[in-house]
Design a protein around this motif. Sequence first.
Motif, mmCIF file in Angstrom:
data_model
loop_
_atom_site.group_PDB
_atom_site.id
_atom_site.type_symbol
_atom_site.label_atom_id
_atom_site.label_comp_id
_atom_site.label_asym_id
_atom_site.label_seq_id
_atom_site.Cartn_x
_atom_site.Cartn_y
_atom_site.Cartn_z
ATOM 1 N N ASP A 158 0.829 -1.190 0.000
ATOM 2 C CA ASP A 158 0.000 0.000 0.000
ATOM 3 C C ASP A 158 0.875 1.256 0.000
ATOM 4 O OD1 ASP A 158 -1.780 1.971 2.058
ATOM 5 O OD2 ASP A 158 -2.911 0.882 0.536
ATOM 6 N N VAL A 159 0.316 2.363 -0.435
ATOM 7 C CA VAL A 159 1.056 3.630 -0.437
ATOM 8 C C VAL A 159 1.527 3.991 0.972
ATOM 9 C CG1 VAL A 159 -0.969 5.127 -0.222
ATOM 10 C CG2 VAL A 159 1.088 6.000 -1.317
ATOM 11 N N VAL A 162 5.709 5.437 3.632
ATOM 12 C CA VAL A 162 5.857 6.549 4.575
ATOM 13 C C VAL A 162 6.463 6.088 5.901
ATOM 14 C CG1 VAL A 162 4.628 8.381 5.802
ATOM 15 C CG2 VAL A 162 3.883 7.698 3.527
ATOM 16 N N ARG A 163 7.431 6.860 6.352
ATOM 17 C CA ARG A 163 8.049 6.643 7.655
ATOM 18 C C ARG A 163 7.186 7.376 8.690
ATOM 19 N NH1 ARG A 163 13.296 5.009 7.674
ATOM 20 N NH2 ARG A 163 13.757 6.305 9.467
ATOM 21 N N THR A 164 6.222 6.666 9.236
ATOM 22 C CA THR A 164 5.208 7.293 10.094
ATOM 23 C C THR A 164 5.699 7.598 11.502
ATOM 24 O OG1 THR A 164 4.323 5.116 10.661
ATOM 25 C CG2 THR A 164 3.277 6.291 8.812
ATOM 26 N N GLN A 165 6.902 7.187 11.839
ATOM 27 C CA GLN A 165 7.443 7.507 13.166
ATOM 28 C C GLN A 165 8.221 8.821 13.174
ATOM 29 O OE1 GLN A 165 6.437 5.751 15.834
ATOM 30 N NE2 GLN A 165 5.218 4.742 14.261
ATOM 31 N N ALA A 197 3.548 15.561 13.020
ATOM 32 C CA ALA A 197 3.090 16.961 13.040
ATOM 33 C C ALA A 197 1.869 17.182 12.153
ATOM 34 C CB ALA A 197 4.226 17.881 12.614
ATOM 35 N N LEU A 198 1.671 16.324 11.181
ATOM 36 C CA LEU A 198 0.513 16.459 10.291
ATOM 37 C C LEU A 198 -0.794 16.083 10.993
ATOM 38 C CD1 LEU A 198 2.020 14.972 7.025
ATOM 39 C CD2 LEU A 198 1.653 17.386 7.581
ATOM 40 N N GLN A 199 -0.708 15.297 12.044
ATOM 41 C CA GLN A 199 -1.862 14.914 12.865
ATOM 42 C C GLN A 199 -3.043 14.410 12.029
ATOM 43 O OE1 GLN A 199 -2.610 18.360 15.357
ATOM 44 N NE2 GLN A 199 -0.964 17.782 16.742
ATOM 45 N N LEU A 200 -2.782 13.448 11.182
ATOM 46 C CA LEU A 200 -3.821 12.857 10.341
ATOM 47 C C LEU A 200 -4.373 11.608 11.042
ATOM 48 C CD1 LEU A 200 -1.955 13.180 6.939
ATOM 49 C CD2 LEU A 200 -3.809 14.625 7.774
ATOM 50 N N ALA A 201 -5.619 11.669 11.444
ATOM 51 C CA ALA A 201 -6.221 10.553 12.183
ATOM 52 C C ALA A 201 -6.372 9.317 11.302
ATOM 53 C CB ALA A 201 -7.573 10.964 12.758
ATOM 54 N N THR A 202 -6.966 9.470 10.150
ATOM 55 C CA THR A 202 -7.140 8.355 9.210
ATOM 56 C C THR A 202 -6.723 8.824 7.820
ATOM 57 O OG1 THR A 202 -9.453 8.958 8.944
ATOM 58 C CG2 THR A 202 -8.976 7.197 10.510
ATOM 59 N N PRO A 203 -5.420 8.817 7.562
ATOM 60 C CA PRO A 203 -4.922 9.346 6.290
ATOM 61 C C PRO A 203 -5.377 8.525 5.093
ATOM 62 C CG PRO A 203 -3.134 8.374 7.559
ATOM 63 C CD PRO A 203 -4.352 8.333 8.421
ATOM 64 N N SER A 204 -5.669 9.241 4.025
ATOM 65 C CA SER A 204 -6.028 8.610 2.754
ATOM 66 C C SER A 204 -4.759 8.435 1.923
ATOM 67 C CB SER A 204 -7.011 9.499 2.001
ATOM 68 O OG SER A 204 -6.372 10.716 1.618
#
Length: 117
Positions: A54-55, A59-62, A68-75
Motif C-alpha cells: 500500500d502507499v 511513509v516513515r510514520t514515526q 506533526a501532520l496529525q492525520l487521524a485516518t490518512p487517505s
Amino acid sequence: MSPLTLYHNPRCSKSRQALQLLEERGCDFHVRRYLDAPLSREELEALAARLDGDVADLVRTQESDWKALQLATPSADDYLAALAAHPRLMQRPLLDRGDRAVIGRPPENILALIDAS
C-alpha cells in the motif's frame, strides 16, 4: 534486466547496505538521492503503484514531520501529499525496476527484485 533505480539516502545505514549489495552483484543501476532530487507527486503515485503493498508502506510514520501532520485516518492522497512535501518521510532504501518496486528493509529484500529480473 530492466533499468534499476535505487532511491538512496547516504546517511541511512540500510540504504548504504543496499547500495553495497547492488555493487557486489555487479548490477547496472542509477542512484537517485531523493533528498537532493525529490520525487514529484506524479512520480510518487507511479512508484506507489509499482510497490508491493500500500502507499502507506512508503511513509516513515514515526518521523516528527509525519506526526506533526496529525492525520487521524490518512487517505492515499494524504500519504502522497506528505511525501511530496516532506521527502525525508519516504522509506529507504527503495529499489525500482520500472515495473515493480520494493522497500529494502531489510536490504536483502532488494535481492528478490534483482533475482526476479
